[in-house]
Motif scaffolding. Structure first.
Motif, PDB file in Angstrom:
ATOM      1  N   GLN A 224      24.319 -54.908  65.137  1.00 11.97           N
ATOM      2  CA  GLN A 224      24.738 -53.602  65.632  1.00 11.97           C
ATOM      3  C   GLN A 224      25.684 -52.975  64.615  1.00 11.97           C
ATOM      4  O   GLN A 224      26.129 -53.628  63.675  1.00 11.97           O
ATOM      5  CB  GLN A 224      25.399 -53.741  67.001  1.00 11.97           C
ATOM      6  CG  GLN A 224      24.458 -54.266  68.068  1.00 11.97           C
ATOM      7  CD  GLN A 224      25.098 -54.331  69.456  1.00 11.97           C
ATOM      8  OE1 GLN A 224      26.175 -53.792  69.699  1.00 11.97           O
ATOM      9  NE2 GLN A 224      24.418 -55.006  70.384  1.00 11.97           N
ATOM     10  N   GLY A 225      25.975 -51.689  64.777  1.00 15.59           N
ATOM     11  CA  GLY A 225      26.808 -50.993  63.806  1.00 15.59           C
ATOM     12  C   GLY A 225      27.939 -50.241  64.458  1.00 15.59           C
ATOM     13  O   GLY A 225      27.912 -49.955  65.658  1.00 15.59           O
ATOM     14  N   THR A 226      28.938 -49.896  63.663  1.00 16.62           N
ATOM     15  CA  THR A 226      30.032 -49.077  64.171  1.00 16.62           C
ATOM     16  C   THR A 226      29.603 -47.617  64.316  1.00 16.62           C
ATOM     17  O   THR A 226      30.339 -46.809  64.883  1.00 16.62           O
ATOM     18  CB  THR A 226      31.241 -49.154  63.228  1.00 16.62           C
ATOM     19  OG1 THR A 226      30.825 -48.763  61.905  1.00 16.62           O
ATOM     20  CG2 THR A 226      31.795 -50.567  63.185  1.00 16.62           C
ATOM     21  N   GLY A 227      28.424 -47.280  63.824  1.00 13.14           N
ATOM     22  CA  GLY A 227      27.905 -45.923  63.942  1.00 13.14           C
ATOM     23  C   GLY A 227      26.526 -45.861  63.319  1.00 13.14           C
ATOM     24  O   GLY A 227      25.994 -46.861  62.838  1.00 13.14           O
ATOM     25  N   SER A 228      25.942 -44.673  63.314  1.00 13.39           N
ATOM     26  CA  SER A 228      24.657 -44.478  62.646  1.00 13.39           C
ATOM     27  C   SER A 228      24.852 -44.466  61.132  1.00 13.39           C
ATOM     28  O   SER A 228      25.928 -44.143  60.627  1.00 13.39           O
ATOM     29  CB  SER A 228      24.029 -43.151  63.097  1.00 13.39           C
ATOM     30  OG  SER A 228      23.773 -43.160  64.480  1.00 13.39           O
ATOM     31  N   ASN A 229      23.803 -44.834  60.408  1.00 11.48           N
ATOM     32  CA  ASN A 229      23.801 -44.797  58.943  1.00 11.48           C
ATOM     33  C   ASN A 229      24.851 -45.692  58.294  1.00 11.48           C
ATOM     34  O   ASN A 229      25.372 -45.379  57.225  1.00 11.48           O
ATOM     35  CB  ASN A 229      23.970 -43.350  58.437  1.00 11.48           C
ATOM     36  CG  ASN A 229      22.780 -42.475  58.772  1.00 11.48           C
ATOM     37  OD1 ASN A 229      21.655 -42.830  58.481  1.00 11.48           O
ATOM     38  ND2 ASN A 229      23.037 -41.352  59.409  1.00 11.48           N
ATOM     39  N   VAL A 230      25.176 -46.817  58.943  1.00 12.24           N
ATOM     40  CA  VAL A 230      26.079 -47.776  58.303  1.00 12.24           C
ATOM     41  C   VAL A 230      25.294 -48.809  57.504  1.00 12.24           C
ATOM     42  O   VAL A 230      25.892 -49.683  56.865  1.00 12.24           O
ATOM     43  CB  VAL A 230      26.985 -48.489  59.333  1.00 12.24           C
ATOM     44  CG1 VAL A 230      27.822 -47.483  60.098  1.00 12.24           C
ATOM     45  CG2 VAL A 230      26.176 -49.364  60.286  1.00 12.24           C
ATOM     46  N   GLY A 231      23.965 -48.725  57.529  1.00 14.18           N
ATOM     47  CA  GLY A 231      23.140 -49.625  56.733  1.00 14.18           C
ATOM     48  C   GLY A 231      22.492 -50.749  57.507  1.00 14.18           C
ATOM     49  O   GLY A 231      22.042 -51.740  56.918  1.00 14.18           O
ATOM     50  N   LYS A 232      22.389 -50.603  58.824  1.00 16.81           N
ATOM     51  CA  LYS A 232      21.783 -51.662  59.644  1.00 16.81           C
ATOM     52  C   LYS A 232      20.338 -51.939  59.231  1.00 16.81           C
ATOM     53  O   LYS A 232      19.927 -53.092  59.103  1.00 16.81           O
ATOM     54  CB  LYS A 232      21.810 -51.263  61.138  1.00 16.81           C
ATOM     55  CG  LYS A 232      23.187 -51.064  61.720  1.00 16.81           C
ATOM     56  CD  LYS A 232      23.130 -50.820  63.227  1.00 16.81           C
ATOM     57  CE  LYS A 232      22.440 -49.528  63.622  1.00 16.81           C
ATOM     58  NZ  LYS A 232      23.174 -48.317  63.229  1.00 16.81           N
ATOM     59  N   SER A 233      19.561 -50.876  59.059  1.00 19.81           N
ATOM     60  CA  SER A 233      18.139 -51.044  58.744  1.00 19.81           C
ATOM     61  C   SER A 233      17.942 -51.795  57.446  1.00 19.81           C
ATOM     62  O   SER A 233      17.106 -52.701  57.347  1.00 19.81           O
ATOM     63  CB  SER A 233      17.436 -49.687  58.672  1.00 19.81           C
ATOM     64  OG  SER A 233      17.459 -49.037  59.915  1.00 19.81           O
ATOM     65  N   MET A 234      18.723 -51.437  56.430  1.00 18.05           N
ATOM     66  CA  MET A 234      18.579 -52.094  55.149  1.00 18.05           C
ATOM     67  C   MET A 234      19.075 -53.533  55.202  1.00 18.05           C
ATOM     68  O   MET A 234      18.491 -54.431  54.588  1.00 18.05           O
ATOM     69  CB  MET A 234      19.311 -51.310  54.065  1.00 18.05           C
ATOM     70  CG  MET A 234      19.023 -51.825  52.667  1.00 18.05           C
ATOM     71  SD  MET A 234      19.637 -50.754  51.352  1.00 18.05           S
ATOM     72  CE  MET A 234      18.602 -49.327  51.598  1.00 18.05           C
ATOM     73  N   LEU A 235      20.161 -53.768  55.938  1.00 13.81           N
ATOM     74  CA  LEU A 235      20.649 -55.137  56.091  1.00 13.81           C
ATOM     75  C   LEU A 235      19.577 -56.023  56.717  1.00 13.81           C
ATOM     76  O   LEU A 235      19.323 -57.142  56.246  1.00 13.81           O
ATOM     77  CB  LEU A 235      21.914 -55.156  56.946  1.00 13.81           C
ATOM     78  CG  LEU A 235      23.217 -54.715  56.272  1.00 13.81           C
ATOM     79  CD1 LEU A 235      24.324 -54.584  57.310  1.00 13.81           C
ATOM     80  CD2 LEU A 235      23.634 -55.700  55.183  1.00 13.81           C
ATOM     81  N   VAL A 236      18.943 -55.526  57.776  1.00 15.25           N
ATOM     82  CA  VAL A 236      17.912 -56.323  58.441  1.00 15.25           C
ATOM     83  C   VAL A 236      16.719 -56.551  57.517  1.00 15.25           C
ATOM     84  O   VAL A 236      16.147 -57.651  57.468  1.00 15.25           O
ATOM     85  CB  VAL A 236      17.483 -55.665  59.766  1.00 15.25           C
ATOM     86  CG1 VAL A 236      16.262 -56.370  60.363  1.00 15.25           C
ATOM     87  CG2 VAL A 236      18.623 -55.694  60.776  1.00 15.25           C
ATOM     88  N   ALA A 237      16.334 -55.527  56.754  1.00 14.16           N
ATOM     89  CA  ALA A 237      15.222 -55.695  55.803  1.00 14.16           C
ATOM     90  C   ALA A 237      15.549 -56.755  54.758  1.00 14.16           C
ATOM     91  O   ALA A 237      14.710 -57.611  54.429  1.00 14.16           O
ATOM     92  CB  ALA A 237      14.902 -54.360  55.130  1.00 14.16           C
ATOM     93  N   GLY A 238      16.769 -56.712  54.230  1.00 14.87           N
ATOM     94  CA  GLY A 238      17.178 -57.692  53.231  1.00 14.87           C
ATOM     95  C   GLY A 238      17.312 -59.087  53.806  1.00 14.87           C
ATOM     96  O   GLY A 238      16.924 -60.079  53.173  1.00 14.87           O
ATOM     97  N   LEU A 239      17.854 -59.180  55.017  1.00 10.19           N
ATOM     98  CA  LEU A 239      17.971 -60.482  55.675  1.00 10.19           C
ATOM     99  C   LEU A 239      16.597 -61.059  55.986  1.00 10.19           C
ATOM    100  O   LEU A 239      16.374 -62.275  55.868  1.00 10.19           O
ATOM    101  CB  LEU A 239      18.790 -60.346  56.960  1.00 10.19           C
ATOM    102  CG  LEU A 239      20.283 -60.052  56.775  1.00 10.19           C
ATOM    103  CD1 LEU A 239      20.928 -59.700  58.114  1.00 10.19           C
ATOM    104  CD2 LEU A 239      21.003 -61.238  56.143  1.00 10.19           C
ATOM    105  N   ALA A 240      15.663 -60.187  56.388  1.00 15.50           N
ATOM    106  CA  ALA A 240      14.303 -60.644  56.672  1.00 15.50           C
ATOM    107  C   ALA A 240      13.683 -61.270  55.433  1.00 15.50           C
ATOM    108  O   ALA A 240      13.055 -62.341  55.493  1.00 15.50           O
ATOM    109  CB  ALA A 240      13.448 -59.485  57.177  1.00 15.50           C
TER     110      ALA A 240
END
Length: 483
Positions: free
Chosen positions: A9-25
């Motif tokens: 989860q993130g502290t807000g939108s556009n904190v980089g959640k999507s990219m973090l999950v892609a990189g972790l995947a």
């Protein structure tokens, strides 16, 4: 035993959640794990067509690529696609579920949880690890009742959470500690750790900041992730990321940023080409007179965005561009706009007939039957192989369709004006086909220098290595396994 899973989860939108999950995947896939990405609820007009014939958010398609697994509608079971400022189309498990005003969505979230849990169950039954992305922030406690995007889902699925904060935007200590302050005790306990994302400079300079966050929240740090310099090589998730443009090469392509722009990742391969200067023109600014090409992108609401286009005076600018001999391309909704007329007899976009821009001799009828399919074929003019996907409502016909753009196995697609100055197609993702993009650029005296799919894959590997160096991925895996 439950399948290991963890929610970012993130502290807000556009904190980089999507990219973090892609990189972790990609990182955990490189370790030999079968990873499944999952986002219970997403809001985006940037959608992808899945291998099982539905649509999900484009970010989840990138995460599936990171995990090296086929895309599935179950990776993003609820997708909200804004059609206007106050309402959106709801996609459930890849198919249209209905259209709802935003003020009424809260009362319907509960009935969507069953689909979310069903999809999550299907993924975890076939995975070594499920990486879940939240939406927005759990600190939006005004939206907590019936929540399926953040803590509501985490509680229902009994998954641990890590919280990501964006230090580049400033105030990251307040954002993380403030999130801790507004959550319920059970939600605070569900968060096991935090991540500081997008750090510029020497990470050790933030050691005192980490100590303050740990002391005030009791959550452990998984690391400070420095700014990832190759982020621009990965598909953008949000239309806001288009604002800066990419001015590099001699071929100037101008894209008017219409209000409900959709599937703008069509532009990613072009912006990576060194011979291309890609300029995004926002509301209130004229289309520049020195453009070689004006490209009209996809839209979630063709008729409304055609009106928006005219309100900016872009129809006048476009006509002048054509008189100067400039090229025009329309993709999907942009293709429909280029025709003479758009009819909406079934009220898909409110009903009625509107006059198009009149640059292609075609007419479009919007229908309730939505096309969702992946396609491969041949670019007729060059003979280059071309592939992509269709995601649209409506059928376009007319004399210019007799000069199509693409030949598929079972039919043709698109229309080209007499003389070839203007053309349009329903095929999204076409510029990702390297041979076609090379042929396209050769028409302007350049050539394709990028192997697009390979470069995206390389960027995902680099992102995975970046996270391996800067995050405690062993500890994150322990959190997921302790579920």
């Amino acid at each position: 035993m439950k399948t290991p899973a963890v929610m970012v989860q993130g502290t807000g939108s556009n904190v980089g959640k999507s990219m973090l999950v892609a990189g972790l995947a990609r990182a955990y896939a490189n370790r030999g794990l079968k990873v499944m990405p999952f986002k219970p609820q997403n809001m985006s007009n940037n959608a992808a067509v899945t291998m099982d014939g539905g649509e999900i958010g484009r970010a989840q398609a990138l995460q599936a690529l990171g995990a090296r697994v086929p895309t599935s509608v179950h990776m993003n079971p609820v997708l909200l696609k804004p059609e206007c400022d106050t309402g959106c189309q709801i996609i459930v498990q890849g198919k249209r579920f209905g259209t709802l005003e935003a003020r009424l969505f809260g009362s319907r979230k509960g009935e969507l949880l069953q689909y979310v849990m069903e999809s999550f169950s299907k993924l975890e039954s076939n995975a070594d690890l499920v990486l879940i992305e939240g939406a927005g922030s759990p600190a939006e406690i005004n939206l907590r009742a019936g929540d399926i995007a953040n803590m509501g889902f985490a509680e229902a699925a009994d998954v641990p959470v890590v919280l990501a904060g964006d230090i580049d935007r400033g105030g990251v200590i307040a954002a993380i500690v403030g999130t801790h302050c507004v959550l319920e005790d059970a939600e605070k306990d569900r968060i096991k750790a935090f991540i500081i994302n997008k750090f510029r400079g020497e990470p050790r300079l933030f050691d005192d900041g980490l100590d303050e966050i740990v002391a005030r929240t009791g959550w452990q740090s998984l690391g400070v992730v420095p700014w990832f310099n190759r982020a621009g090589e990965l598909p953008a998730e949000d239309a806001l990321d288009l604002a800066d443009g990419f001015e590099r090469g001699a071929i100037k392509i101008v894209v008017p940023v219409i209000s409900r722009i959709a599937n703008f990742d069509d532009l990613d391969p072009l912006r990576m080409e060194p011979s291309v200067s890609l300029e995004f023109v926002g509301p209130g600014s004229p289309l520049p007179g020195d453009a070689d090409i004006v490209l009209l992108p996809g839209t979630k609401a063709t008729i409304a965005d055609l009106g928006f286009f005219r309100e900016q005076g872009w129809d006048i600018d476009l006509a002048a561009h054509v008189r100067r001999g400039g090229k025009v391309i329309g993709i999907c909704g942009g293709y429909q706009m280029l025709g003479k007329r758009i009819s909406d007899p079934e009220g898909i976009e409110g009903g009625g007939d509107v006059e198009g821009l009149g640059l292609l001799d075609i007419e479009t009828i919007l229908t309730d039957d939505k096309t969702l399919t992946q396609r491969s074929g041949t670019h007729i003019a060059s003979g280059a192989p071309i592939s992509g996907y269709e995601i649209h409502v409506g059928v376009s016909e007319g004399p210019d369709c007799l000069n199509p753009v693409i030949r598929f196995e079972d039919r043709v697609d698109g229309a080209v004006s007499r003389g070839g100055q203007i053309w349009g197609t329903y095929l999204h993702g076409l510029f990702g086909s390297d041979a076609f993009r090379d042929a396209f650029l050769r028409g302007f005296g350049a050539s394709g220098a990028v192997t697009y799919d390979a470069q995206v894959d390389s960027a995902l590997d680099a992102l995975a290595e970046h996270l391996e160096r800067t995050m405690d991925l062993d500890r994150l895996l322990e959190i997921a396994r302790a579920r």
